[in-house]
Design a protein around this motif. Structure first.
Motif, PDB file in Angstrom:
ATOM      1  N   GLY A  35       0.597  -1.684  -0.021  1.00 26.26           N
ATOM      2  CA  GLY A  35      -0.097   0.127   0.055  1.00 26.26           C
ATOM      3  C   GLY A  35       0.688   1.191  -0.026  1.00 26.26           C
ATOM      4  N   SER A  36       2.092   1.189  -0.481  1.00 24.21           N
ATOM      5  CA  SER A  36       3.212   1.814  -0.331  1.00 24.21           C
ATOM      6  C   SER A  36       4.420   2.279  -1.556  1.00 24.21           C
ATOM      7  N   PRO A  37       4.467   2.749  -2.089  1.00 22.57           N
ATOM      8  CA  PRO A  37       5.320   3.052  -3.179  1.00 22.57           C
ATOM      9  C   PRO A  37       6.894   2.884  -2.064  1.00 22.57           C
ATOM     10  N   VAL A  38       6.595   2.872  -0.799  1.00 17.89           N
ATOM     11  CA  VAL A  38       7.947   2.541  -0.092  1.00 17.89           C
ATOM     12  C   VAL A  38       8.900   1.119   0.550  1.00 17.89           C
ATOM     13  N   LEU A  39       9.385   0.801   0.174  1.00 16.04           N
ATOM     14  CA  LEU A  39      10.309  -0.207   0.560  1.00 16.04           C
ATOM     15  C   LEU A  39      10.995  -0.498   1.420  1.00 16.04           C
ATOM     16  N   ALA A  40      10.287  -0.408   3.130  1.00 16.94           N
ATOM     17  CA  ALA A  40      11.184  -0.232   4.233  1.00 16.94           C
ATOM     18  C   ALA A  40      12.131  -1.386   4.818  1.00 16.94           C
ATOM     19  N   VAL A  41      13.496  -1.589   4.745  1.00 16.87           N
ATOM     20  CA  VAL A  41      13.491  -2.499   4.828  1.00 16.87           C
ATOM     21  C   VAL A  41      14.565  -2.412   6.244  1.00 16.87           C
ATOM     22  N   THR A 300       7.383  -4.690  12.006  1.00 14.24           N
ATOM     23  CA  THR A 300       8.129  -5.397  11.430  1.00 14.24           C
ATOM     24  C   THR A 300       7.084  -6.741  11.032  1.00 14.24           C
ATOM     25  N   SER A 301       5.573  -6.883  10.193  1.00 14.36           N
ATOM     26  CA  SER A 301       4.490  -7.414  10.680  1.00 14.36           C
ATOM     27  C   SER A 301       4.033  -7.035   8.687  1.00 14.36           C
ATOM     28  N   TRP A 302       2.858  -8.127   8.702  1.00 19.25           N
ATOM     29  CA  TRP A 302       3.057  -7.485   7.175  1.00 19.25           C
ATOM     30  C   TRP A 302       1.687  -6.320   7.160  1.00 19.25           C
ATOM     31  N   PRO A 303       1.528  -5.545   6.420  1.00 15.25           N
ATOM     32  CA  PRO A 303       0.807  -4.618   6.506  1.00 15.25           C
ATOM     33  C   PRO A 303      -0.713  -4.192   6.197  1.00 15.25           C
ATOM     34  N   ARG A 304      -1.612  -3.938   7.516  1.00 13.14           N
ATOM     35  CA  ARG A 304      -2.471  -4.177   7.435  1.00 13.14           C
ATOM     36  C   ARG A 304      -3.695  -2.695   6.555  1.00 13.14           C
ATOM     37  N   ARG A 305      -4.531  -3.772   5.061  1.00 13.93           N
ATOM     38  CA  ARG A 305      -5.158  -2.449   4.740  1.00 13.93           C
ATOM     39  C   ARG A 305      -6.041  -1.288   5.630  1.00 13.93           C
ATOM     40  N   GLY A 306      -5.949  -0.471   5.218  1.00 12.86           N
ATOM     41  CA  GLY A 306      -7.070   1.266   5.871  1.00 12.86           C
ATOM     42  C   GLY A 306      -5.659   1.420   7.218  1.00 12.86           C
ATOM     43  N   GLY A 307      -4.914   1.064   7.534  1.00 11.23           N
ATOM     44  CA  GLY A 307      -4.921   1.627   8.486  1.00 11.23           C
ATOM     45  C   GLY A 307      -3.798   3.223   8.218  1.00 11.23           C
ATOM     46  N   PRO A 308      -3.406   3.305   9.451  1.00 14.14           N
ATOM     47  CA  PRO A 308      -2.945   4.888   9.366  1.00 14.14           C
ATOM     48  C   PRO A 308      -1.485   4.141   7.989  1.00 14.14           C
ATOM     49  N   GLN A 309      -1.357   6.224   7.419  1.00 16.12           N
ATOM     50  CA  GLN A 309      -0.051   5.767   6.852  1.00 16.12           C
ATOM     51  C   GLN A 309       0.852   5.824   7.976  1.00 16.12           C
ATOM     52  N   ARG A 310       0.778   7.199   8.873  1.00 11.72           N
ATOM     53  CA  ARG A 310       2.321   6.822   9.590  1.00 11.72           C
ATOM     54  C   ARG A 310       2.952   5.598  10.209  1.00 11.72           C
ATOM     55  N   ARG A 311       1.776   4.380  10.012  1.00 10.38           N
ATOM     56  CA  ARG A 311       2.369   3.052  10.321  1.00 10.38           C
ATOM     57  C   ARG A 311       2.838   2.406   9.376  1.00 10.38           C
ATOM     58  N   VAL A 312       4.329   2.528   9.581  1.00 12.03           N
ATOM     59  CA  VAL A 312       4.573   1.824   8.436  1.00 12.03           C
ATOM     60  C   VAL A 312       5.694  -0.249   8.576  1.00 12.03           C
ATOM     61  N   GLN A 313       5.250  -0.418   7.500  1.00 15.09           N
ATOM     62  CA  GLN A 313       5.916  -2.204   8.026  1.00 15.09           C
ATOM     63  C   GLN A 313       7.123  -2.352   7.551  1.00 15.09           C
ATOM     64  N   ARG A 314       8.327  -2.800   7.502  1.00 10.47           N
ATOM     65  CA  ARG A 314       9.355  -2.974   7.066  1.00 10.47           C
ATOM     66  C   ARG A 314       9.818  -4.421   7.230  1.00 10.47           C
ATOM     67  N   ILE A 315      10.483  -5.226   6.243  1.00 10.78           N
ATOM     68  CA  ILE A 315      11.342  -5.927   5.769  1.00 10.78           C
ATOM     69  C   ILE A 315      12.392  -6.251   6.362  1.00 10.78           C
ATOM     70  N   CYS A 316      13.088  -7.621   6.833  1.00  8.93           N
ATOM     71  CA  CYS A 316      13.801  -8.105   7.760  1.00  8.93           C
ATOM     72  C   CYS A 316      14.602  -9.559   6.591  1.00  8.93           C
ATOM     73  N   PHE A 317      15.579  -9.055   6.778  1.00  9.97           N
ATOM     74  CA  PHE A 317      16.697  -9.892   5.306  1.00  9.97           C
ATOM     75  C   PHE A 317      17.796 -10.551   6.547  1.00  9.97           C
ATOM     76  N   GLU A 318      17.533 -10.783   8.080  1.00  5.15           N
ATOM     77  CA  GLU A 318      18.723 -11.563   8.255  1.00  5.15           C
ATOM     78  C   GLU A 318      18.207 -12.764   8.457  1.00  5.15           C
ATOM     79  N   ASN A 319      17.640 -13.663   7.825  1.00  2.00           N
ATOM     80  CA  ASN A 319      16.246 -14.734   8.746  1.00  2.00           C
ATOM     81  C   ASN A 319      16.924 -16.032   7.774  1.00  2.00           C
ATOM     82  N   GLY A 320      18.267 -15.624   7.348  1.00  7.21           N
ATOM     83  CA  GLY A 320      18.701 -16.542   6.980  1.00  7.21           C
ATOM     84  C   GLY A 320      19.854 -16.089   5.760  1.00  7.21           C
TER      85      GLY A 320
END
Length: 346
Positions: A35-41, A300-320
């Motif tokens: 729901g955003s053009p920003v990929l936060a890692v 770091t959870s999956w984004p919820r549709r309709g949630g506030p734009q100021r609540r952003v989710q990130r992806i962590c690549f330290e899982n292996g």
């Protein structure tokens, strides 16, 4: 939610057209998914040799892996920075192209020593999320202490009487596992005093470790990074799991640490990254936080549709050891399937 909601854009920027998908399919897929053009890692440390205080918690990226992650991501996303993302989320100019925000949690010294030279070469200005109690190596994160103790317990001979003493101590705390090294990693934030008992048995000097190894950045080092355009945010006082806190503790941990970081590093440092995740926290919390001086929050959870734009989710690549491409595609497929299932259900 309709099926159309699953494939629509929005969030921090405009809706992407199908022509965008032809030019940049991965960037478009992330936009639709998040729901955003920003990929936060998010990362924590970058290092060739994993230090003992991280060894039993997660697998940091090596410099080579980190460089390859960035090379892949920069093919599909333009680098952005925290002030741009914050401004857009708070009603400022929209971010119109798939963009990459790189963040680091916990204020580890490897960020300055290893990650920053790579980021400089790539033209990326990251955001660092700091725990107030760890700054200047004043105290040791309880999980870092647990990892250090797990490493020492793992090296003890089976017949060493200290193993039995530590196992009994952990059992009283409910941290039961196949061996004491595994048990010590089960100790929660609320039980962290147990780690001091284990440290005493193993004659581990916490203050000496902090003074010698200096695992965290100092305020002077952070000021130097800020002079290069690195942004700073709060990660709490001492990294609790917010799902285990009372509402009062939760709010104080967020607003108090944001206020403390602002006092040290300037009024622009108003965002907060939840330790572990913001999943399962009540929706009312976020409106309360944004009305109490917090600019933006990260989870770091999956984004919820309709949630506030100021609540952003990130992806962590330290899982292996899998490269960022593989981890990102897997996450998109898993999350997209979940979105589609929820959409079809109602």
């Amino acid at each position: 939610m309709s099926v159309a909601d699953v494939i629509s854009g929005g969030g921090l920027g405009r809706r992407l057209r199908w022509t965008d998908a032809l030019r940049n399919p991965l960037g478009t897929a992330c936009h639709h998914a998040y729901g955003s053009p920003v990929l936060a890692v998010v990362y924590h440390a970058v290092c060739d040799t994993v230090p003992d205080h991280l060894k039993h918690i997660y697998r940091p990226r090596t410099p080579k892996e980190f460089t390859e992650d960035l090379d892949f991501l920069l093919k599909h996303f333009e680098p952005t920075d925290l002030p741009t993302v914050t401004g857009s989320a708070m009603g400022g100019p929209e971010i119109r192209r798939p963009s990459l925000l790189v963040t680091f949690d916990d204020g580890m010294r490897e960020v300055a020593e290893v990650a920053m030279p790579i980021l400089r070469r790539k033209g990326i200005r990251p955001a660092l999320y700091l725990n107030l109690n760890f700054l200047d190596n004043k105290t040791l994160f309880y999980r870092h202490k647990a990892s250090l103790l797990a490493e020492r317990l793992g090296r003890l001979a089976e017949a060493d009487p200290r193993r039995a003493v530590c196992a009994a101590t952990l059992a009283r705390a409910g941290a039961v596992a196949a061996n004491p090294a595994a048990g010590v990693m089960k100790v929660s934030w609320h039980q962290r005093a147990v780690l001091d008992e284990i440290a005493s048995v193993l004659e581990f000097d916490t203050a000496g470790f902090l003074a010698t190894h200096k695992p965290y950045l100092t305020r002077d080092e952070i000021a130097d990074l800020m002079a290069e355009g690195v942004s700073i945010g709060a990660h709490g006082f001492d990294h609790p799991n917010h799902r285990l806190l009372t509402p009062e503790q939760r709010k104080e941990e967020v607003t108090g640490s944001v206020a403390g970081i602002r006092a040290l590093f300037g009024p622009g440092c108003g965002s907060f990254a939840f330790p572990y995740s913001d999943e399962g926290l009540p929706d009312t919390l976020f409106g309360d936080l944004y009305g109490s001086g917090v600019d933006l929050t990260f989870g770091t959870s999956w984004p919820r549709r309709g949630g506030p734009q100021r609540r952003v989710q990130r992806i962590c690549f330290e899982n292996g050891p899998a490269p960022a491409k593989q981890q990102l595609v897997k996450r998109l497929l898993r999350g997209g399937a979940g979105n589609m299932k929820r959409a079809l259900a109602g």
